[in-house]
Write a protein that holds these residues in place. Structure first.
Motif, mmCIF file in Angstrom:
data_model
loop_
_atom_site.group_PDB
_atom_site.id
_atom_site.type_symbol
_atom_site.label_atom_id
_atom_site.label_comp_id
_atom_site.label_asym_id
_atom_site.label_seq_id
_atom_site.Cartn_x
_atom_site.Cartn_y
_atom_site.Cartn_z
ATOM 1 N N UNK A 99 0.840 -1.202 0.000
ATOM 2 C CA UNK A 99 0.000 0.000 0.000
ATOM 3 C C UNK A 99 0.876 1.254 0.000
ATOM 4 N N UNK A 100 1.933 1.234 0.775
ATOM 5 C CA UNK A 100 2.826 2.396 0.840
ATOM 6 C C UNK A 100 3.462 2.700 -0.518
ATOM 7 N N UNK A 101 3.812 1.660 -1.272
ATOM 8 C CA UNK A 101 4.414 1.855 -2.591
ATOM 9 C C UNK A 101 3.446 2.565 -3.530
ATOM 10 N N UNK A 102 2.170 2.318 -3.367
ATOM 11 C CA UNK A 102 1.189 2.956 -4.248
ATOM 12 C C UNK A 102 1.124 4.470 -4.049
ATOM 13 N N UNK A 103 1.626 4.955 -2.929
ATOM 14 C CA UNK A 103 1.614 6.401 -2.657
ATOM 15 C C UNK A 103 2.839 7.133 -3.196
ATOM 16 N N UNK A 104 3.858 6.408 -3.619
ATOM 17 C CA UNK A 104 5.103 7.036 -4.090
ATOM 18 C C UNK A 104 4.852 8.092 -5.169
ATOM 19 N N UNK A 105 4.043 7.831 -6.186
ATOM 20 C CA UNK A 105 3.838 8.856 -7.219
ATOM 21 C C UNK A 105 3.240 10.156 -6.679
ATOM 22 N N UNK A 106 2.466 10.069 -5.615
ATOM 23 C CA UNK A 106 1.854 11.275 -5.054
ATOM 24 C C UNK A 106 2.890 12.165 -4.364
ATOM 25 N N UNK A 116 7.670 5.406 -11.950
ATOM 26 C CA UNK A 116 7.565 4.774 -10.634
ATOM 27 C C UNK A 116 7.438 3.256 -10.728
ATOM 28 N N UNK A 117 6.542 2.715 -11.551
ATOM 29 C CA UNK A 117 6.487 1.244 -11.641
ATOM 30 C C UNK A 117 7.803 0.621 -12.109
ATOM 31 N N UNK A 118 8.482 1.278 -13.036
ATOM 32 C CA UNK A 118 9.764 0.768 -13.507
ATOM 33 C C UNK A 118 10.801 0.805 -12.378
#
Length: 162
Positions: A99-106, A116-118
Motif C-alpha cells: 500500500x505504501x508503494x502505491x503512494x510514491x507517485x503522489x 515509478x512502476x519501472x
C-alpha cells in the motif's frame, strides 16, 4: 549480523548512492524498500510468495501512477487506496508495504506514468537478487562460524575435514 542483514544494508546504500549520482535513477530509492527488505528476511517465504508480493508492489505502484496521472487530488488518492487494499485482500498479499508503494507517485510526482512502476520493479528485482545471493552464501558458509569451545578454540571435525 547475518549475511542477509548485511546484504540489505549494502543494497540500500548502493541504491541510495545510485539515486543520488544519476538523476535519471532518482526514483530507484524509496523508503519502503527498507520495509520490503525486512519483510523478506523476517520470515521464511516461498519463492512464489515473494514473487507475488513483488508483483503486488509493482501493480500497486502502477495503480498509484495512473491515479496520480489523472488527478493529484484527494479523490485520486482515495481511489488508489481503495483499489490497492482490495487487491491486497483479494490476492492475500500479507505485505503492508504494498500500500505504501502505491503512494510514491503522489510524493515524487514523476514526469511520466511509467517511471515509478519501472523504478519499483528494478529496485525489487535487485533486492531479491541480493537476498538470493546472501541466502546462497549463508547456506554455503553458515551464518555463524563452526568452532567448538572446550577450554581452547579448536576447529570442529567437519571444518577440519573441508
Amino acid at each position: 549480523m547475518t549475511i542477509k542483514s548485511g546484504a540489505i544494508c549494502v543494497y540500500i546504500v548502493l541504491v541510495y548512492w545510485i539515486s543520488l549520482h544519476f538523476p535519471i535513477m532518482h526514483t530507484l530509492f524509496f523508503p519502503t524498500l527498507g520495509a520490503f527488505s525486512l519483510l523478506f528476511i523476517s520470515k521464511p517465504f516461498k519463492k512464489e510468495e515473494v514473487g507475488s508480493i513483488a508483483i503486488g508492489a509493482v501493480t500497486a505502484s502502477l495503480i498509484g501512477s495512473i491515479c496520480m496521472y489523472f488527478s493529484t487530488g484527494v479523490l485520486s488518492i482515495l481511489l488508489n487506496t481503495v483499489a490497492v487494499i482490495w487487491l491486497i485482500r483479494k490476492f492475500r498479499w500479507n505485505a503492508p508495504p504494498i500500500l505504501a508503494v502505491s503512494f510514491i507517485p503522489f510524493f515524487t510526482q514523476p514526469a511520466t506514468v511509467w517511471i515509478t512502476p519501472l523504478s519499483v520493479t528494478v529496485s525489487l528485482i535487485g533486492l531479491l537478487l541480493f537476498l538470493y545471493a546472501a541466502d546462497r552464501l549463508e547456506r554455503k558458509f553458515g551464518a555463524t562460524p563452526r568452532f567448538v569451545r572446550s577450554g581452547t578454540d579448536q576447529e570442529s571435525p567437519e571444518r577440519a575435514a573441508m
